[in-house]
Write a protein that holds these residues in place. Structure first.
Motif, PDB file in Angstrom:
ATOM      1  N   GLU A  11       0.830  -1.212   0.000  1.00  0.00           N
ATOM      2  CA  GLU A  11       0.000   0.000   0.000  1.00  0.00           C
ATOM      3  C   GLU A  11       0.860   1.256   0.000  1.00  0.00           C
ATOM      4  O   GLU A  11       0.581   2.218  -0.725  1.00  0.00           O
ATOM      5  CB  GLU A  11      -0.928   0.013   1.224  1.00  0.00           C
ATOM      6  CG  GLU A  11      -2.147  -0.840   1.101  1.00  0.00           C
ATOM      7  CD  GLU A  11      -3.143  -0.313   0.074  1.00  0.00           C
ATOM      8  OE1 GLU A  11      -3.650   0.806   0.230  1.00  0.00           O
ATOM      9  OE2 GLU A  11      -3.403  -1.041  -0.896  1.00  0.00           O
ATOM     10  N   SER A  38      -2.204  -6.467  -1.893  1.00  0.00           N
ATOM     11  CA  SER A  38      -2.739  -5.620  -0.817  1.00  0.00           C
ATOM     12  C   SER A  38      -4.204  -5.264  -1.017  1.00  0.00           C
ATOM     13  O   SER A  38      -4.875  -4.850  -0.074  1.00  0.00           O
ATOM     14  CB  SER A  38      -1.935  -4.317  -0.729  1.00  0.00           C
ATOM     15  OG  SER A  38      -2.232  -3.447  -1.806  1.00  0.00           O
ATOM     16  N   THR A  79     -10.613   2.360   2.346  1.00  0.00           N
ATOM     17  CA  THR A  79     -10.335   1.372   3.397  1.00  0.00           C
ATOM     18  C   THR A  79     -11.436   1.382   4.445  1.00  0.00           C
ATOM     19  O   THR A  79     -11.909   0.318   4.876  1.00  0.00           O
ATOM     20  CB  THR A  79      -8.973   1.669   4.044  1.00  0.00           C
ATOM     21  OG1 THR A  79      -7.943   1.556   3.050  1.00  0.00           O
ATOM     22  CG2 THR A  79      -8.668   0.695   5.164  1.00  0.00           C
ATOM     23  N   TYR A 107      -3.180   0.378   7.266  1.00  0.00           N
ATOM     24  CA  TYR A 107      -3.381   0.719   5.854  1.00  0.00           C
ATOM     25  C   TYR A 107      -3.427   2.230   5.657  1.00  0.00           C
ATOM     26  O   TYR A 107      -2.792   2.772   4.740  1.00  0.00           O
ATOM     27  CB  TYR A 107      -4.673   0.092   5.340  1.00  0.00           C
ATOM     28  CG  TYR A 107      -4.467  -1.184   4.552  1.00  0.00           C
ATOM     29  CD1 TYR A 107      -4.990  -1.341   3.272  1.00  0.00           C
ATOM     30  CD2 TYR A 107      -3.764  -2.249   5.095  1.00  0.00           C
ATOM     31  CE1 TYR A 107      -4.816  -2.510   2.555  1.00  0.00           C
ATOM     32  CE2 TYR A 107      -3.582  -3.433   4.395  1.00  0.00           C
ATOM     33  CZ  TYR A 107      -4.106  -3.554   3.116  1.00  0.00           C
ATOM     34  OH  TYR A 107      -3.915  -4.724   2.403  1.00  0.00           O
TER      35      TYR A 107
END
Length: 271
Positions: free
Chosen positions: A45, A99, A108, A125
């Protein structure tokens, strides 16, 4: 803006796609131990977001600087097309499949609210995405030199157009992410939708930048604005941030809550 599922996203979504006979996509197999897997995914990420911001700042530098294209309405269309293609490529890449290539803290959060991403992984994340944003913006400044810091590039930090107040920007950014979260929920609910997801994300991103870029700035991603705004402020420029964080986050969460309800309803009706 990106709307990519976590590697095991679809398996946890309610509704028609919850059948164990359907293999989620993208996925990585075999899975390493949880702690090592998270560390690897977080690094992906970080790197993917850095590449995204390097590409965005590079595009702004050559499309809006006086020694480049020089700006204008067509510049936003070209920038949107370029960023849309870049996002699709990143999502389809090996690290992107590993990812999930969220590249956006609001996405997210939306995936978490959809039940498609574990809550314990949200903070790592988001921190990786914000760190990648700063790194990618800084790398663009190293590559292209002082022109990146000077107006009209200004580290590619987005700003609202004339007549757009803070409230209007927040509402527009929230609306984009709410609609995107609904799209995410719908596409993840069906195998064909998951296969089309990278291309849908690229197209939506291109449209958002082309249409909203001259108006609100067309960020739709807190990580898209975080690094540029931070470095622009360090250089003494204007880098508005809070509305480009609050709008996407609020819209993504609201859209995900509604999307999850709609998918559950569709699943019950299908049965």
């Amino acid at each position: 803006m990106t709307l990519t599922p976590a590697p095991d996203a679809a398996a946890r979504l309610p509704g028609p796609a919850a059948s164990p006979s359907v293999s989620p996509a993208p996925s990585v197999s075999p899975s390493p131990p949880a702690s090592r897997s998270l560390a690897l995914r977080v690094r992906c990420e970080f790197g993917l977001t850095a590449v995204l911001l390097l590409g965005v700042v590079t595009g702004v530098r050559w499309l809006f600087a006086p020694d480049g294209y020089g700006g204008g309405g067509a510049a936003f269309t070209v920038l949107g097309a370029g960023v849309g293609v870049l996002l699709a490529v990143l999502m389809l890449s090996g690290p992107g499949r590993r990812s999930g290539a969220h590249l956006n803290p609001a996405v997210t959060l939306a995936l978490w609210r959809l039940g498609a991403f574990p809550g314990r992984d949200v903070l790592p994340y988001c921190l990786a995405q914000l760190g990648g944003s700063v790194t990618g913006t800084w790398l663009a400044a190293v590559v292209w030199g002082p022109v990146v810091a000077r107006p009209p590039v200004g580290y590619a930090a987005v700003r609202p157009g004339p007549g757009w107040g803070e409230g209007a920007v927040v509402a527009a950014e929230a609306g984009v992410l709410a609609a995107s979260a609904l799209m995410l929920a719908g596409l993840l609910a069906y195998p064909v939708g998951r296969r089309l997801l990278p291309y849908a994300v690229g197209l939506v991103t291109a449209l958002v930048i082309a249409l909203l870029g001259p108006l609100t700035g067309g960020s739709a991603n807190p990580a898209r604005q975080f690094g540029p705004a931070l470095l622009a402020r360090e250089a003494g420029g204007a880098g508005p941030l809070w509305m480009y964080v609050a709008g996407p986050v609020l819209g993504a969460v609201a859209g995900a809550v509604l999307g999850r309800r709609l998918v559950r309803t569709a699943g019950r009706e299908a049965r």
